[in-house]
Design a protein around this motif. Structure first.
Motif, short mmCIF file in Angstrom:
data_model
loop_
_atom_site.label_atom_id
_atom_site.label_comp_id
_atom_site.label_asym_id
_atom_site.label_seq_id
_atom_site.Cartn_x
_atom_site.Cartn_y
_atom_site.Cartn_z
N ASP A 98 5.12 21.78 79.44
CA ASP A 98 5.83 20.70 78.62
C ASP A 98 7.04 20.19 79.65
OD1 ASP A 98 7.04 23.53 78.80
OD2 ASP A 98 8.04 23.28 76.83
N ARG A 99 7.30 20.89 80.62
CA ARG A 99 8.57 20.60 81.41
C ARG A 99 7.90 20.56 82.70
NH1 ARG A 99 12.55 24.19 78.16
NH2 ARG A 99 11.01 25.38 78.86
N LEU A 100 8.45 19.57 83.53
CA LEU A 100 7.85 19.52 84.74
C LEU A 100 9.22 19.54 85.92
CD1 LEU A 100 4.77 17.24 85.07
CD2 LEU A 100 4.89 19.64 84.52
N ALA A 101 9.22 20.34 86.70
CA ALA A 101 10.27 20.43 87.92
C ALA A 101 9.83 18.90 88.83
CB ALA A 101 9.89 21.53 88.68
N ALA A 106 6.15 14.73 90.71
CA ALA A 106 5.95 13.86 92.07
C ALA A 106 4.39 14.14 92.29
CB ALA A 106 6.71 14.12 93.12
N ARG A 107 3.86 15.51 92.12
CA ARG A 107 2.59 16.09 92.51
C ARG A 107 1.53 15.25 91.51
NH1 ARG A 107 2.44 21.27 91.52
NH2 ARG A 107 3.48 21.59 93.38
N LEU A 108 1.86 15.09 90.27
CA LEU A 108 1.05 14.47 89.18
C LEU A 108 1.00 12.89 89.47
CD1 LEU A 108 -0.60 14.40 86.58
CD2 LEU A 108 1.73 14.20 85.17
N GLU A 109 2.21 12.24 89.67
CA GLU A 109 2.48 10.66 89.96
C GLU A 109 1.49 10.46 91.12
OE1 GLU A 109 6.34 9.44 89.97
OE2 GLU A 109 6.74 10.32 87.87
N ARG A 110 1.47 11.37 92.25
CA ARG A 110 0.89 11.11 93.50
C ARG A 110 -0.69 11.27 93.39
NH1 ARG A 110 3.96 14.12 96.23
NH2 ARG A 110 2.49 15.93 96.14
N GLY A 111 -1.12 12.11 92.53
CA GLY A 111 -2.34 12.33 92.35
C GLY A 111 -3.19 11.47 91.56
N LEU A 112 -2.21 10.82 90.41
CA LEU A 112 -2.82 9.72 89.60
C LEU A 112 -2.86 8.62 90.35
CD1 LEU A 112 -0.54 10.32 86.34
CD2 LEU A 112 -3.00 10.50 86.48
N VAL A 169 -17.23 24.80 91.49
CA VAL A 169 -16.86 25.12 92.75
C VAL A 169 -15.60 25.50 93.20
CG1 VAL A 169 -18.51 23.40 93.51
CG2 VAL A 169 -16.00 22.68 93.31
N LYS A 170 -15.26 26.22 94.22
CA LYS A 170 -13.88 26.81 94.36
C LYS A 170 -12.89 25.47 94.63
CE LYS A 170 -11.30 29.26 97.91
NZ LYS A 170 -11.08 29.65 99.31
N ALA A 171 -11.85 25.59 93.84
CA ALA A 171 -10.84 24.49 93.82
C ALA A 171 -9.84 24.71 94.94
CB ALA A 171 -9.96 24.69 92.44
N THR A 172 -9.36 23.89 95.41
CA THR A 172 -8.41 23.59 96.56
C THR A 172 -7.23 22.94 96.17
OG1 THR A 172 -10.18 23.88 98.34
CG2 THR A 172 -7.92 23.26 99.02
N PRO A 173 -6.04 23.67 95.93
CA PRO A 173 -4.96 23.18 95.42
C PRO A 173 -4.33 22.17 96.13
CG PRO A 173 -4.21 25.41 96.17
CD PRO A 173 -5.83 25.23 96.19
N VAL A 174 -3.84 20.89 95.72
CA VAL A 174 -3.45 19.77 96.81
C VAL A 174 -2.04 20.22 97.10
CG1 VAL A 174 -4.32 18.01 95.33
CG2 VAL A 174 -2.20 18.90 94.73
N VAL A 175 -1.88 19.85 98.35
CA VAL A 175 -0.66 20.13 99.03
C VAL A 175 0.74 19.78 98.35
CG1 VAL A 175 0.94 20.16 101.10
CG2 VAL A 175 -1.88 20.43 101.46
N PRO A 176 1.51 20.68 98.17
CA PRO A 176 2.86 20.24 97.42
C PRO A 176 3.34 19.08 97.92
CG PRO A 176 3.09 22.53 98.10
CD PRO A 176 1.89 21.91 98.69
#
Length: 176
Positions: A98-101, A106-112, A169-176
């Motif tokens: 609900d609240r993002l640091a 930035a991760r969400l914006e970059r991913g989108l 499949v195994k997920a790989t987290p995006v780099v911060p």
């Protein structure tokens, strides 16, 4: 019998409960019935998710990432739990709270931006688990950022499996 009922509920798409859309983002508990709607986005079921996947529409997984527990004794071996996802999905971990640091925002914006190739009218599917507010929150943020072809998949990975989607499949987290 119970399994058949659960499968039918998952295939039915969005939660049958009449849950209103909140004015803001939803916090704890995140695993709870979700609205059948998301203003500004298209709500999809498992069959639609499988079709969009086959068409090459990008999928964004927003399930949180489990981190090493604080206070573990020195020398304790800790292995991050396996997270499985829809094939080809980009795991934008921790972007559905609900609240993002600032880092998560930035991760969400970059991913989108990467998923849409910079086109806010390009279709993108956002999901996590069934009846999980994190995907609703992330999809709502995407709409607020100006994305006009957001597909919210409230069935998540369980709905994907119930609809006969490809093996996870195994997920790989995006780099911060």
């Amino acid at each position: 019998m119970i399994r058949a009922v659960l499968l039918a509920l998952l295939l039915a798409g969005p939660a049958a409960a009449q849950v209103p859309e909140p004015d803001g983002y939803r916090g704890e508990p995140y695993r709870a019935p979700v609205p059948a709607t998301l203003q500004g986005a298209t709500v999809i079921d498992g069959a639609q998710a499988v079709r969009l996947h086959a068409e090459g529409v990008p999928f964004l997984d927003v399930l949180p990432r489990k981190t090493r527990p604080e206070g573990l004794p020195e020398g304790t071996i800790w292995r991050e739990p396996l997270h499985e996802t829809i094939p080809g999905a980009v795991w934008l971990w921790d972007t559905g709270y609900d609240r993002l640091a600032p880092a998560e925002q930035a991760r969400l914006e970059r991913g989108l931006a990467e998923a849409s190739k910079g086109d806010p009218a390009a279709p993108v599917v956002i999901f996590c688990r069934s009846d999980c507010w994190m995907s609703w929150n992330a999809a709502r943020r995407a709409v607020a950022l100006g994305y006009t072809a957001i597909h919210w998949f409230p069935g998540g990975i369980e709905g994907w499996q119930a609809a006969g989607g490809a093996s996870l499949v195994k997920a790989t987290p995006v780099v911060p």
